[in-house]
Write an enzyme that holds these catalytic residues in place. Sequence first.
Site: not given
Length: 837
Positions: A377, A572-573, A578
Amino acid sequence: MNSYVAMNESPVRDVESLARHYGCGPVKFSGTDEALYERHLLFDNGVDLSAATMRDRFEALARSVRDVLSQRWLLTEKTYEQQNVKRLYYLSMEFLIGRSLVNNVMNLLLGPLANEVIEEKNLNLVDILEQEPDAGLGNGGLGRLAACFMESAATLQLPAMGYGLRYEYGIFKQTIHNGWQQEMPDNWLRFPDPWEIARPNEKVDVSLGCSFELSEGSLRAVPGRPSTLIGLPFDRPVIGYGGSTINTLRLWAAAAPDYFNFEEFSHGDFIEAFTQTLSAETITRVLYPDDSSFKGQGLRLIQEFFLVACSLADAVRRFRRSNSDWSFFPDKVAIQMNDTHPSLAVPELMRILVDEVRLGWDEAWQITQKTLAYTNHTLLPEALERWPVAWFEDVLPRQLEIIYEINRRFLGDVRGRFPGDQQRAERVSLVEETGNGKIEKKIRMAHLAVVGSHSTNGVAEIHSKLLRETTLRDLADLFPERFNNKTNGVTPRRWLQFCNQGFSKLITAAIGDRWTKDLTEVRLLQAFTADTAFLENFLSAKRNSKAQFCNWLRRSTGQNLDPDSIFDCQIKRIHEYKRQFLNALRIVVLYKRLRENPALDMYPRTFLFAGKAAPAYRLAKVIIKFINNLAATIDGDPAVRGRLKVVFLPDYCVSLAEHLIPASDVSNQISTAGYEASGTSNMKFMMNGALTLGTRDGATIEMSAEAGEDNFFLFGLTAQQVLESRGWYSPQWHYDHEPETRQALDLIFSDYFSRYEPGVFEPLREMLLKNGDHYMHLADLKSYMEADERLLACYANPHEWARKAILNVAASGKFSSDRTITEYAEQIWNVEPCPIP
């Protein structure tokens, strides 16, 4: 009926008589089941109906639903056992299942009956639903993906079982104080969970190479003194849509053996007497302990082994009930390792086969590889776990011996294929040796998973490509046939039908309801993109969803939002790659434009952020602080009030996402290209009619290919361009040559957004201008602003915006987890549907 006795001591011998024995034909319900609710209130909680609290009412309603599904649940398990089918066992450290009541009612098709009970008993459904906490079993996308996968497997009638840990506390409850993230315990199990059933008769013993003692108020491992933990299983139903198949999510809780040092207790050493109990229960106390400390990382390793040891023992026990020939084990058992966390399944399955079953090494190794499969992942090297050999020596000495033997044989094969290439052998070795002066050995868990399995898959086409070409290149060269792609998906039942009921009804009215079980049917919506009435109805449904979200937010937090503004979201985290800070830079640029030109024609916009930062991730916490300070500054500025608003929504969870995603107009998917493995929030936004403003990364690439890039707002460097520019990229160049970039940064670092906390955002300046801006925020900012302008121009034409949104929804069929799980079942697991009569 005692469910354990019913499942294991039934006298019936075939599936048809099983169905008659359990009273199960097709799932049927009648109005008499309304009495279940009152019975549970009276007998479970011992309260008068008029005195029942909202929590009492929730538990009674949930247990009533569980009563309805229990017979079908038992029949599902018995059918699998009677038919001796091949089963999937899905091992994951996280299952972010969210709330269960409404989801279970929906999948059982019990909506009309539930509504009758609610109306007859005059129940406040909103208040009742709020009594159920989000199950604290996951952190983010990994856990939510596992939950979607289990629901899809049940819907597709696949014999599947999820294995996880029953964390007493979730990762943490996030609160915001003075803009900073604060972590509070998430005691989601403080009340009885009406969905779980304890199975103490199916407990598992787990052996460790050490024990624990109390030292200066904390638990310390004592090597050389073996000990045993007890894994207690708790089962939760996983209901396929329609209620035909009900699979099981089994969660393990750690406990100590029936041991109590009465002598120590009698002499007044109360704490020492309970040391073993305290140490055992600590294993499953908290999800993802803070691994910034040596002790925290050690606890994580023990958690991972505990999950693996309990789950494999249980899977082996199920195999033995109907089979005696171990050569058929891979024909009856498929085990999927969800990321590197369950990689210890490789040495543990070998230990069972060699030490307990007494198979020869070669036969055991062949069975292990054929049984296990691995999903990767991440492309981040720091996320590929490496555990110190010293910990294995103390805690898992036998598993370490097996890993060494696997590695010895593996490197022998490598050297045979590539004689003299010692560097290659070192790169692929399961044991990493690093250190300055003193060599430190670590076990590479991703390498262990690849070598010990028959399949390694990425979760988006670009991710799988980069996995083969960069992250695991040497292993892919050795085993090219093992590497494959399985693009992620999400369940349309929860993420469209349930959470966006207004839009779901519009879809069903247009094309029928087959899309709920076959999302590819939404392609029929393409025919409505020129239908003015349908476009108007879509815009109306979106406006209603926004109004509902605003009402929910007002009730929950007291905040007021304008539902007629553009809802621009990033959930999102919180992580540098990100790039929540890139989003914040965009807002600073827009803010400065409005300050300099109040007459600027800019549609009102609400920017919504949500996500948690790891407790030890200081820079991520600074990013949260900046977003909150930016929000406060904009709120306090009358020059932009009503035109720009920034909101950070604390304690992001599944339930929050279910409210926010249907209301969103814009989905920000802006990770540095080549770093996001797939993403799943992007898919949820897409199928709910939000348009994507994003980079060409993860599954966003495939989404834009399905819908057409003209219906996305893409920007920024590609993964190849990011890689090629590493040697010469200079964030200072962008600061020097891009006026809006320089002005935005100067405003931030002049303490404009931190007037009473000067210098608080210095870590952000260092990240960008001193430490090289590794995730290339400044490289993409100008392109981001240009894409944002294209987005605003499109939004100014409502029908054109609606047309693009409908085309996105129509192209979302590929991104159903039903499609993903079908591919896993057919191409990796070789698991076939088993209809329950």
